[in-house]
Design a protein around this motif. Structure first.
Motif, PDB file in Angstrom:
ATOM      1  N   ASP A 153       0.660  -1.262   0.016  1.00  0.00           N
ATOM      2  CA  ASP A 153      -0.027   0.008   0.006  1.00  0.00           C
ATOM      3  C   ASP A 153       0.910   1.307  -0.104  1.00  0.00           C
ATOM      4  OD1 ASP A 153      -1.378   2.188   1.946  1.00  0.00           O
ATOM      5  OD2 ASP A 153      -2.812   1.199   0.654  1.00  0.00           O
ATOM      6  N   PRO A 154       0.654   2.126  -0.752  1.00  0.00           N
ATOM      7  CA  PRO A 154       1.659   3.360  -0.994  1.00  0.00           C
ATOM      8  C   PRO A 154       1.354   4.366   0.082  1.00  0.00           C
ATOM      9  CG  PRO A 154      -0.315   3.570  -2.377  1.00  0.00           C
ATOM     10  CD  PRO A 154      -0.359   2.308  -1.921  1.00  0.00           C
ATOM     11  N   VAL A 155       0.367   4.212   1.107  1.00  0.00           N
ATOM     12  CA  VAL A 155       0.184   5.226   2.225  1.00  0.00           C
ATOM     13  C   VAL A 155       0.742   4.578   3.492  1.00  0.00           C
ATOM     14  CG1 VAL A 155      -1.526   6.302   3.579  1.00  0.00           C
ATOM     15  CG2 VAL A 155      -2.066   6.192   1.325  1.00  0.00           C
ATOM     16  N   SER A 156       0.260   3.238   3.607  1.00  0.00           N
ATOM     17  CA  SER A 156       0.866   2.598   4.911  1.00  0.00           C
ATOM     18  C   SER A 156       2.214   1.723   4.523  1.00  0.00           C
ATOM     19  CB  SER A 156      -0.257   1.637   5.362  1.00  0.00           C
ATOM     20  OG  SER A 156      -0.553   0.652   4.422  1.00  0.00           O
ATOM     21  N   PHE A 157       2.483   1.425   3.543  1.00  0.00           N
ATOM     22  CA  PHE A 157       3.711   0.536   3.162  1.00  0.00           C
ATOM     23  C   PHE A 157       3.572  -0.826   3.507  1.00  0.00           C
ATOM     24  CE2 PHE A 157       8.246  -0.553   2.275  1.00  0.00           C
ATOM     25  CZ  PHE A 157       8.169  -0.473   1.045  1.00  0.00           C
ATOM     26  N   LYS A 158       2.421  -1.167   3.970  1.00  0.00           N
ATOM     27  CA  LYS A 158       1.799  -2.480   4.789  1.00  0.00           C
ATOM     28  C   LYS A 158       1.913  -3.470   3.440  1.00  0.00           C
ATOM     29  CE  LYS A 158      -0.229  -1.484   8.839  1.00  0.00           C
ATOM     30  NZ  LYS A 158      -1.617  -1.498   9.698  1.00  0.00           N
ATOM     31  N   PRO A 159       2.325  -4.741   3.450  1.00  0.00           N
ATOM     32  CA  PRO A 159       2.141  -5.716   2.393  1.00  0.00           C
ATOM     33  C   PRO A 159       0.689  -6.089   2.186  1.00  0.00           C
ATOM     34  CG  PRO A 159       3.078  -6.710   4.225  1.00  0.00           C
ATOM     35  CD  PRO A 159       3.129  -5.261   4.632  1.00  0.00           C
TER      36      PRO A 159
END
Length: 262
Positions: A153-159
């Motif tokens: 995710d580009p906001v949270s950087f979560k996979p």
């Protein structure tokens, strides 16, 4: 239908199912046409390359020596430059939604930077190593040296999901710098002169480009100063490529087929 016929029918049906279910890895040999050859700063240990308009963004690695730079693609004139402190080992970069994302190798930190000033605007932590990073229309995608690409995710950087990259001979390790262009992912393979074209949905390698002929002669046998850096030039429908501490960068048009382009 006889028992023999039934057995034959079942065997044929199973064979067809196996064929349909099997991934079709083409590994098509690709070729290129050399369009331009320009000077490149041979002090840059190139990790990531990204072109936006006439501005090239490039990250340079190594502990205590890492920096990111923007420069004019045609002249090499430096616009901005930011150095990273301490033990930061910079890796791949990509520009998405007016943010420059920069990975670190083993620091576990993703930096975001203002693309105009190259000032650091934020950071996030992640697990594992960071190698290359690119973006699709909606997601970031990163490599970590394994055959696995991780979409984030580009906001949270979560996979969000992962993708296993495979060619006809199995999993492809050491995937490094990434670029998303022309509907495919493109990846350098560390310590080789190869660029892989990868289906962004299935992970199947659909093409392989060998750039051994572009390696500067004095770096032919180098362990560290290898091909790395892919930036797509949409206006020219071509790719900029270079390597770690290479004195030259190339603009190439990638073509089907293994025969030299004329």
């Amino acid at each position: 239908m006889s028992v023999t016929s039934m057995r034959g029918f079942h065997a044929l049906a199973l064979a067809l199912l196996a064929f349909v279910a099997a991934p079709l890895w083409a590994d098509e040999p690709l070729n290129y046409l050399l369009l331009e050859e320009l000077a490149h700063d041979d002090q840059q240990f190139t990790q990531g390359l990204e072109l936006v308009g006439d501005v090239m963004y490039e990250s340079s690695g190594l502990t205590d020596k890492s920096f990111v730079r923007s420069y004019r693609v045609d002249t090499g004139e430096v616009i901005q430059e930011t150095h990273f402190p301490g033990r930061v080992f910079a890796e791949g970069i990509t520009l998405f939604n007016n943010k420059l994302y920069l990975l670190t190798w083993r620091n576990g930190i993703l930096f975001t930077l203002n693309p105009s000033t190259l000032q650091i605007t934020g950071s996030k932590k992640y697990r594992g190593e960071g190698w290359g990073i690119a973006h699709t229309d909606t997601e970031l995608v990163m490599s970590d040296g394994s055959p696995t690409l991780t979409f984030r995710d580009p906001v949270s950087f979560k996979p969000k999901r992962t993708l296993q990259v495979k060619g006809k001979d199995g999993a492809i390790r050491d995937l490094n710098e990434l670029e998303y262009a022309k509907g495919s992912l493109w990846a350098n393979r560390w310590q080789t002169a190869l660029i892989y074209r990868i289906d962004a949905t299935t992970g199947a390698v659909t093409g392989v480009l060998d750039l051994a002929a572009l390696i500067p002669p004095h770096l032919k046998n180098s362990y560290d100063h290898v091909l790395n850096g892919i930036a797509y030039d949409a206006d020219k429908d071509a790719f900029w490529v270079t390597g770690k501490k290479w004195p030259v960068r190339y603009l190439i048009k990638i073509l089907p087929g293994s025969k030299p382009a004329e």
